[in-house]
Scaffold this motif. Sequence first.
Motif, PDB file in Angstrom:
ATOM      1  N   GLU A 111       0.835  -1.201   0.000  1.00  0.00           N
ATOM      2  CA  GLU A 111       0.000   0.000   0.000  1.00  0.00           C
ATOM      3  C   GLU A 111       0.866   1.246   0.000  1.00  0.00           C
ATOM      4  O   GLU A 111       2.004   1.227   0.461  1.00  0.00           O
ATOM      5  N   ARG A 112       0.326   2.333  -0.504  1.00  0.00           N
ATOM      6  CA  ARG A 112       1.085   3.575  -0.631  1.00  0.00           C
ATOM      7  C   ARG A 112       0.481   4.745   0.134  1.00  0.00           C
ATOM      8  O   ARG A 112       0.970   5.864   0.042  1.00  0.00           O
ATOM      9  N   ARG A 113      -0.567   4.471   0.885  1.00  0.00           N
ATOM     10  CA  ARG A 113      -1.184   5.502   1.728  1.00  0.00           C
ATOM     11  C   ARG A 113      -1.414   4.901   3.099  1.00  0.00           C
ATOM     12  O   ARG A 113      -1.755   3.732   3.231  1.00  0.00           O
ATOM     13  N   MET A 114      -1.251   5.737   4.109  1.00  0.00           N
ATOM     14  CA  MET A 114      -1.436   5.312   5.489  1.00  0.00           C
ATOM     15  C   MET A 114      -2.380   6.301   6.160  1.00  0.00           C
ATOM     16  O   MET A 114      -2.239   7.510   5.991  1.00  0.00           O
ATOM     17  N   TYR A 115      -3.304   5.799   6.933  1.00  0.00           N
ATOM     18  CA  TYR A 115      -4.310   6.632   7.584  1.00  0.00           C
ATOM     19  C   TYR A 115      -4.121   6.637   9.096  1.00  0.00           C
ATOM     20  O   TYR A 115      -3.514   5.734   9.664  1.00  0.00           O
ATOM     21  N   VAL A 116      -4.667   7.653   9.715  1.00  0.00           N
ATOM     22  CA  VAL A 116      -4.718   7.749  11.176  1.00  0.00           C
ATOM     23  C   VAL A 116      -5.961   8.550  11.531  1.00  0.00           C
ATOM     24  O   VAL A 116      -6.424   9.375  10.737  1.00  0.00           O
ATOM     25  N   THR A 117      -6.534   8.250  12.678  1.00  0.00           N
ATOM     26  CA  THR A 117      -7.622   9.074  13.193  1.00  0.00           C
ATOM     27  C   THR A 117      -7.214   9.579  14.563  1.00  0.00           C
ATOM     28  O   THR A 117      -6.415   8.955  15.254  1.00  0.00           O
ATOM     29  N   TRP A 118      -7.733  10.731  14.924  1.00  0.00           N
ATOM     30  CA  TRP A 118      -7.438  11.267  16.251  1.00  0.00           C
ATOM     31  C   TRP A 118      -8.626  12.051  16.776  1.00  0.00           C
ATOM     32  O   TRP A 118      -9.405  12.613  16.020  1.00  0.00           O
ATOM     33  N   GLU A 119      -8.720  12.056  18.081  1.00  0.00           N
ATOM     34  CA  GLU A 119      -9.733  12.823  18.789  1.00  0.00           C
ATOM     35  C   GLU A 119      -9.332  14.291  18.715  1.00  0.00           C
ATOM     36  O   GLU A 119      -8.234  14.659  19.137  1.00  0.00           O
ATOM     37  N   PRO A 120     -10.187  15.141  18.149  1.00  0.00           N
ATOM     38  CA  PRO A 120      -9.826  16.553  18.092  1.00  0.00           C
ATOM     39  C   PRO A 120      -9.874  17.185  19.484  1.00  0.00           C
ATOM     40  O   PRO A 120     -10.584  16.711  20.367  1.00  0.00           O
TER      41      PRO A 120
END
Length: 161
Positions: A111-120
Amino acid sequence: MTFRVELITPANVEAAMKVNVRPEQERFVSPVATSLAEAYAHGEVAWPRLILDGDRPVGFLMAFLNIDWDGKGADFRSGLWRLNVVPEAQGRGVGRFAVEAVAAEVRRRGERRMYVTWEPGEDGPEGFYRRLGFELTGETSGGETVGVLDLGETPSGDRSF
């Protein structure tokens, strides 16, 4: 500092569960025990790892690998799901190392994209992720902000942060 990631095993699970963040950061990340329960429930896509500095636990990370993002079988994504760093190791490169470790695994899987989520929120991790190159996607997931990092390639196949 010689950071490395290690698979969570019966021999180190207790050490992993002792990885705690600063009290003011607790609202931004789940405890390791919760993450390990989720890893058990989502075993096919969860990639939990203990982060060590030598033999000393300094963090915990969990990646998500090839999840069905929209639940429709059309958008599969991988990235960093959880990151906990002990207070005394914060600011020493553990977080950057964790992101790089997940990026390497995501790349290894093609894969060539990496994601992350965070609590604002104030004092949250958004600045950290943005400094590492994550860009806002304009999406939210479970009330969290979604960021994406283009892993790109250099001639050697690696990308430096």
